[in-house]
Design an enzyme around this catalytic site. Structure first.
Site, PDB file in Angstrom:
ATOM      1  N   TRP A 212       0.796  -1.227   0.000  1.00  0.00           N
ATOM      2  CA  TRP A 212       0.000   0.000   0.000  1.00  0.00           C
ATOM      3  C   TRP A 212       0.828   1.276   0.000  1.00  0.00           C
ATOM      4  O   TRP A 212       0.282   2.357  -0.197  1.00  0.00           O
ATOM      5  CB  TRP A 212      -0.893   0.029   1.258  1.00  0.00           C
ATOM      6  CG  TRP A 212      -0.112  -0.332   2.491  1.00  0.00           C
ATOM      7  CD1 TRP A 212      -0.025  -1.567   3.068  1.00  0.00           C
ATOM      8  CD2 TRP A 212       0.756   0.522   3.250  1.00  0.00           C
ATOM      9  NE1 TRP A 212       0.843  -1.540   4.142  1.00  0.00           N
ATOM     10  CE2 TRP A 212       1.331  -0.266   4.276  1.00  0.00           C
ATOM     11  CE3 TRP A 212       1.115   1.867   3.170  1.00  0.00           C
ATOM     12  CZ2 TRP A 212       2.236   0.256   5.208  1.00  0.00           C
ATOM     13  CZ3 TRP A 212       2.020   2.379   4.093  1.00  0.00           C
ATOM     14  CH2 TRP A 212       2.561   1.573   5.100  1.00  0.00           C
ATOM     15  N   ASN A 213       2.144   1.203   0.280  1.00  0.00           N
ATOM     16  CA  ASN A 213       2.831   2.470   0.610  1.00  0.00           C
ATOM     17  C   ASN A 213       3.007   3.410  -0.578  1.00  0.00           C
ATOM     18  O   ASN A 213       3.070   4.626  -0.411  1.00  0.00           O
ATOM     19  CB  ASN A 213       4.155   2.215   1.345  1.00  0.00           C
ATOM     20  CG  ASN A 213       5.159   1.464   0.527  1.00  0.00           C
ATOM     21  OD1 ASN A 213       4.797   0.728  -0.398  1.00  0.00           O
ATOM     22  ND2 ASN A 213       6.424   1.599   0.860  1.00  0.00           N
TER      23      ASN A 213
ATOM     24  N   HIS B  16      -3.438  -6.263  -5.092  1.00  0.00           N
ATOM     25  CA  HIS B  16      -2.902  -5.106  -4.370  1.00  0.00           C
ATOM     26  C   HIS B  16      -3.240  -5.254  -2.890  1.00  0.00           C
ATOM     27  O   HIS B  16      -3.994  -6.151  -2.493  1.00  0.00           O
ATOM     28  CB  HIS B  16      -3.514  -3.820  -4.956  1.00  0.00           C
ATOM     29  CG  HIS B  16      -2.605  -2.623  -4.867  1.00  0.00           C
ATOM     30  ND1 HIS B  16      -1.708  -2.446  -3.845  1.00  0.00           N
ATOM     31  CD2 HIS B  16      -2.463  -1.537  -5.678  1.00  0.00           C
ATOM     32  CE1 HIS B  16      -1.049  -1.311  -4.030  1.00  0.00           C
ATOM     33  NE2 HIS B  16      -1.481  -0.742  -5.144  1.00  0.00           N
TER      34      HIS B  16
ATOM     35  N   GLY C  13       6.777  -6.351  -0.741  1.00  0.00           N
ATOM     36  CA  GLY C  13       6.162  -6.377   0.584  1.00  0.00           C
ATOM     37  C   GLY C  13       7.201  -6.691   1.640  1.00  0.00           C
ATOM     38  O   GLY C  13       8.412  -6.497   1.427  1.00  0.00           O
ATOM     39  N   SER C  14       6.728  -7.198   2.761  1.00  0.00           N
ATOM     40  CA  SER C  14       7.641  -7.480   3.867  1.00  0.00           C
ATOM     41  C   SER C  14       8.460  -8.741   3.581  1.00  0.00           C
ATOM     42  O   SER C  14       8.063  -9.591   2.763  1.00  0.00           O
ATOM     43  CB  SER C  14       6.835  -7.675   5.150  1.00  0.00           C
ATOM     44  OG  SER C  14       5.919  -8.726   4.961  1.00  0.00           O
TER      45      SER C  14
ATOM     46  N   GLU D 101      10.813  -7.935  -4.008  1.00  0.00           N
ATOM     47  CA  GLU D 101      11.184  -6.561  -3.624  1.00  0.00           C
ATOM     48  C   GLU D 101      10.699  -6.381  -2.193  1.00  0.00           C
ATOM     49  O   GLU D 101       9.528  -6.081  -1.960  1.00  0.00           O
ATOM     50  CB  GLU D 101      10.492  -5.550  -4.555  1.00  0.00           C
ATOM     51  CG  GLU D 101      10.940  -5.606  -6.007  1.00  0.00           C
ATOM     52  CD  GLU D 101      12.269  -4.907  -6.234  1.00  0.00           C
ATOM     53  OE1 GLU D 101      12.781  -4.259  -5.297  1.00  0.00           O
ATOM     54  OE2 GLU D 101      12.799  -5.007  -7.342  1.00  0.00           O
TER      55      GLU D 101
ATOM     56  N   CYS E 207      10.363   1.597   1.776  1.00  0.00           N
ATOM     57  CA  CYS E 207      11.280   0.461   1.939  1.00  0.00           C
ATOM     58  C   CYS E 207      12.731   0.924   1.993  1.00  0.00           C
ATOM     59  O   CYS E 207      13.511   0.456   2.813  1.00  0.00           O
ATOM     60  CB  CYS E 207      11.080  -0.541   0.813  1.00  0.00           C
ATOM     61  SG  CYS E 207      11.166   0.203  -0.817  1.00  0.00           S
TER      62      CYS E 207
ATOM     63  N   GLU F  29      13.165  -3.662  10.919  1.00  0.00           N
ATOM     64  CA  GLU F  29      12.778  -2.546  10.061  1.00  0.00           C
ATOM     65  C   GLU F  29      11.730  -1.721  10.806  1.00  0.00           C
ATOM     66  O   GLU F  29      10.728  -2.269  11.262  1.00  0.00           O
ATOM     67  CB  GLU F  29      12.165  -3.067   8.747  1.00  0.00           C
ATOM     68  CG  GLU F  29      11.658  -1.949   7.857  1.00  0.00           C
ATOM     69  CD  GLU F  29      10.973  -2.435   6.566  1.00  0.00           C
ATOM     70  OE1 GLU F  29      10.340  -3.504   6.569  1.00  0.00           O
ATOM     71  OE2 GLU F  29      11.071  -1.711   5.563  1.00  0.00           O
TER      72      GLU F  29
HETATM   73  P1  NAD Z   1       3.022  -7.055   3.516  1.00  0.00           P
HETATM   74  O1  NAD Z   1       4.109  -8.027   3.289  1.00  0.00           O
HETATM   75  O2  NAD Z   1       2.228  -7.168   4.746  1.00  0.00           O
HETATM   76  O3  NAD Z   1       1.983  -7.106   2.306  1.00  0.00           O
HETATM   77  C1  NAD Z   1       2.392  -7.022   0.951  1.00  0.00           C
HETATM   78  C2  NAD Z   1       1.299  -7.616   0.074  1.00  0.00           C
HETATM   79  O4  NAD Z   1       1.234  -9.018   0.345  1.00  0.00           O
HETATM   80  C3  NAD Z   1      -0.111  -7.073   0.350  1.00  0.00           C
HETATM   81  O5  NAD Z   1      -0.830  -7.010  -0.852  1.00  0.00           O
HETATM   82  C4  NAD Z   1      -0.688  -8.132   1.275  1.00  0.00           C
HETATM   83  O6  NAD Z   1      -2.102  -8.151   1.267  1.00  0.00           O
HETATM   84  C5  NAD Z   1      -0.110  -9.383   0.659  1.00  0.00           C
HETATM   85  N1  NAD Z   1      -0.069 -10.550   1.537  1.00  0.00           N
HETATM   86  C6  NAD Z   1       0.236 -10.581   2.851  1.00  0.00           C
HETATM   87  N2  NAD Z   1       0.216 -11.847   3.288  1.00  0.00           N
HETATM   88  C7  NAD Z   1      -0.102 -12.644   2.243  1.00  0.00           C
HETATM   89  C8  NAD Z   1      -0.265 -14.038   2.052  1.00  0.00           C
HETATM   90  N3  NAD Z   1      -0.105 -14.905   3.041  1.00  0.00           N
HETATM   91  N4  NAD Z   1      -0.576 -14.492   0.810  1.00  0.00           N
HETATM   92  C9  NAD Z   1      -0.726 -13.639  -0.213  1.00  0.00           C
HETATM   93  N5  NAD Z   1      -0.585 -12.313  -0.110  1.00  0.00           N
HETATM   94  C10 NAD Z   1      -0.276 -11.801   1.103  1.00  0.00           C
HETATM   95  O7  NAD Z   1       3.685  -5.609   3.386  1.00  0.00           O
HETATM   96  P2  NAD Z   1       3.021  -4.193   3.515  1.00  0.00           P
HETATM   97  O8  NAD Z   1       2.764  -3.907   4.951  1.00  0.00           O
HETATM   98  O9  NAD Z   1       1.907  -4.058   2.559  1.00  0.00           O
HETATM   99  O10 NAD Z   1       4.213  -3.267   2.977  1.00  0.00           O
HETATM  100  C11 NAD Z   1       5.289  -2.888   3.778  1.00  0.00           C
HETATM  101  C12 NAD Z   1       6.521  -3.731   3.499  1.00  0.00           C
HETATM  102  O11 NAD Z   1       6.801  -3.720   2.110  1.00  0.00           O
HETATM  103  C13 NAD Z   1       7.744  -3.153   4.179  1.00  0.00           C
HETATM  104  O12 NAD Z   1       8.529  -4.207   4.684  1.00  0.00           O
HETATM  105  C14 NAD Z   1       8.466  -2.459   3.034  1.00  0.00           C
HETATM  106  O13 NAD Z   1       9.838  -2.267   3.261  1.00  0.00           O
HETATM  107  C15 NAD Z   1       8.176  -3.367   1.893  1.00  0.00           C
HETATM  108  N6  NAD Z   1       8.313  -2.696   0.590  1.00  0.00           N
HETATM  109  C16 NAD Z   1       9.347  -3.057  -0.224  1.00  0.00           C
HETATM  110  C17 NAD Z   1       9.530  -2.389  -1.440  1.00  0.00           C
HETATM  111  C18 NAD Z   1      10.678  -2.722  -2.370  1.00  0.00           C
HETATM  112  O14 NAD Z   1      10.610  -2.336  -3.526  1.00  0.00           O
HETATM  113  N7  NAD Z   1      11.703  -3.424  -1.934  1.00  0.00           N
HETATM  114  C19 NAD Z   1       8.655  -1.376  -1.813  1.00  0.00           C
HETATM  115  C20 NAD Z   1       7.611  -1.046  -0.954  1.00  0.00           C
HETATM  116  C21 NAD Z   1       7.436  -1.712   0.243  1.00  0.00           C
END
Ligand code: NAD
Length: 459
Positions: free
Chosen positions: A130-131, A155, A206-207, A228, A263, A361
């Site tokens: 979402w960020n 998303h 994501g994370s 990523e 991130c 983080e």
């Molecule tokens: P998150 O990992 O909680 O979620 C990311 C996505 O994964 C969301 O769409 C979420 O709904 C989905 N998701 C979560 N659990 C899942 C599962 N079990 N199965 C399928 N999909 C699932 O992360 P967040 O809170 O949305 O974003 C923050 C994190 O993303 C931070 O750690 C940040 O550093 C990282 N991030 C990395 C980059 C990069 O380019 N390296 C860019 C932006 C954010």
């Protein structure tokens, strides 16, 4: 999984979206496979590029409309939101302009008659955070659609209006229905898509923990993946650098852009020299305390709410845990007693290696400051992290700064400026920050079948 827009500045639920049924997910993938095979994957790259140019134009024609949706759903300051819409349009344009060059057939000099040609892999499943609600989508839609792949996109559940708006822009620009599909899917439905043999690649932003889980699933199904993931970037200030207002502004920007939810934000400030670290801490504290926390739609606001109450509470809990493990909270770091996901920007010092904060983080407006006695120690500390996304080095001599940058174990390091992103700069990390690259010419290569057609003379 509830897909809903909740305004983080007020806590008010603005819009809810119904859950997708498994039948709808099946219908979507059937349609995507069909459109990829019969239409999108077969078009010329020039044709696809024209459509992506058009999508960029649509975004630029109504920047405010698209920006406001982000501010409403995840609390980004409106000025930053407008910047993100423009950047997203720039990314779409960049691939529309350069895609055919990046994917031009390559002759094999030593073997006349042999050629390596780029073909799309097929259906790519993308899971996004979402960020940066549009920028993240532009980073995948630009390169992968120009290359002829078709996209199924899950998303984040907290930005559904942005997710649907992005899909609508692409359709309005002429992307055929199904070539890019937004799916408000559950984790179980994501797993079933990874298992579907028609899906040929998986990209996750994501994370680190979610990345590891989905990378394992993709690997089990022999699917190429790009990860990523999170980061805890170092912002190193070497000996001899003036701790002046410019440097402090760069630190504030590096740490607090998007309320610290980036991130590749500067999360660990590593200052060489005790005195320098004291001056840096004092000046950063003064700047953090001068921030105007408030409504992200108000142009005068300098620190917006976090994306949700849950996200804010997680950061506040991390701060409390860091302090209970011996860290010093120099300022801020507390939730505001008012509706919405507001918190003060905060600074932590005295973080020892056995404090959990050292390896975590902090996805919010919290700066960790470390004082070290030498450049060698600064490099060692920067690399003593599970993450390896980005970083910044500030040096009196830029060449020396570049030499130090080479020793930082990450995918990106900027010198004498905070790390930032642009369509032509590759983005991605190593270690728990993931693998693969987005953006630049590297980004478009990730989901391509470079196929050898060898009509050179038999030996
Ligand atoms: P998150 O990992 O909680 O979620 C990311 C996505 O994964 C969301 O769409 C979420 O709904 C989905 N998701 C979560 N659990 C899942 C599962 N079990 N199965 C399928 N999909 C699932 O992360 P967040 O809170 O949305 O974003 C923050 C994190 O993303 C931070 O750690 C940040 O550093 C990282 N991030 C990395 C980059 C990069 O380019 N390296 C860019 C932006 C954010």
């Amino acid at each position: 999984m509830a897909y809903e827009s909740v305004n983080p500045a007020t806590g008010e639920t603005v819009k809810k979206y119904p859950d997708l049924s498994d039948a709808q997910v099946k219908e979507a993938i059937d349609r995507t496979f069909d459109v990829f095979q019969k239409d999108w994957g077969k078009r010329s790259i020039e044709d696809r590029s024209k459509i992506l140019h058009k999508a960029a134009e649509i975004f630029r024609s109504d920047i405010d409309k698209y920006a406001r949706l982000m501010t409403l759903e995840m609390g980004k300051r409106i000025e930053e939101a407008r910047g993100e819409v423009k950047l997203s349009a720039d990314i779409l344009d960049y691939y529309a302009k350069n895609g055919s060059t990046f994917l031009a057939p390559q002759k094999v000099e030593e073997k006349p008659g042999a050629v390596v040609k780029a073909f799309p892999l097929g259906l790519i499943l993308a899971i996004e955070p979402w960020n940066f609600p549009y920028y993240q989508l532009a980073r995948i839609a630009g390169p992968y659609l120009v290359a002829g792949n078709a996209l199924l996109v899950k998303h984040s559940s907290s930005v559904p209006q942005c997710a649907h708006a992005f899909e609508e822009v692409l359709e309005q620009a002429g992307v055929p229905k199904g070539a890019y599909t937004n799916l408000d899917a559950s984790p179980a439905q994501v797993s079933s898509l990874i298992e579907d043999s028609r899906v040929r690649g998986v990209t996750v932003t994501g994370s680190a923990s979610v990345g590891a889980e989905l990378a394992a699933k993709a690997g089990k199904m022999w699917k190429k993946s790009v990860m990523e993931l999170g980061g805890s970037d170092a912002f190193i200030v070497l000996e001899g650098v003036d701790i002046d207002d410019k440097l402090i502004e760069q630190a504030v920007y590096g740490r607090l852009f998007n309320a610290g939810q980036v991130c590749c934000a500067a999360k660990r400030f590593i200052i060489v020299g005790k005195k320098q670290a004291e001056i840096f801490t004092e000046k950063l504290k003064a700047r953090f305390e001068s921030l105007k926390i408030g409504d992200p739609f108000d142009e005068k606001t300098t620190l917006a709410p976090l994306s949700s109450i849950a996200a804010r509470d997680q950061v506040v809990a991390q701060v409390e845990k860091a302090v209970s493990n011996g860290a010093t909270l120099v300022c801020g770091g507390k939730a505001l007693k008012r509706p919405g996901a507001f918190m003060e920007a905060g600074i932590l010092t005295d973080i020892s290696r056995d404090n959990p904060a050292y390896f975590e983080e902090f996805f919010g407006p919290i700066a960790q400051i470390y004082s070290v006695e030498s450049e060698a120690k600064a490099i060692e500390l920067a690399n003593d992290s599970p993450y390896g996304l980005g970083g910044a080095v500030f040096a009196k001599d830029i060449e020396h700064g570049c030499k130090v940058a080479e020793q930082i174990e990450t995918g990106m390091v900027s010198v004498n400026k905070p790390l930032w992103t642009a369509p032509e700069l590759p983005f991605g990390g190593v270690k728990h920050s993931g693998y693969g690259r987005e953006l630049s010419h590297f980004g478009i290569q990730e989901f391509i079948n470079w196929k050898l057609i060898d009509a050179s003379a038999a030996e």
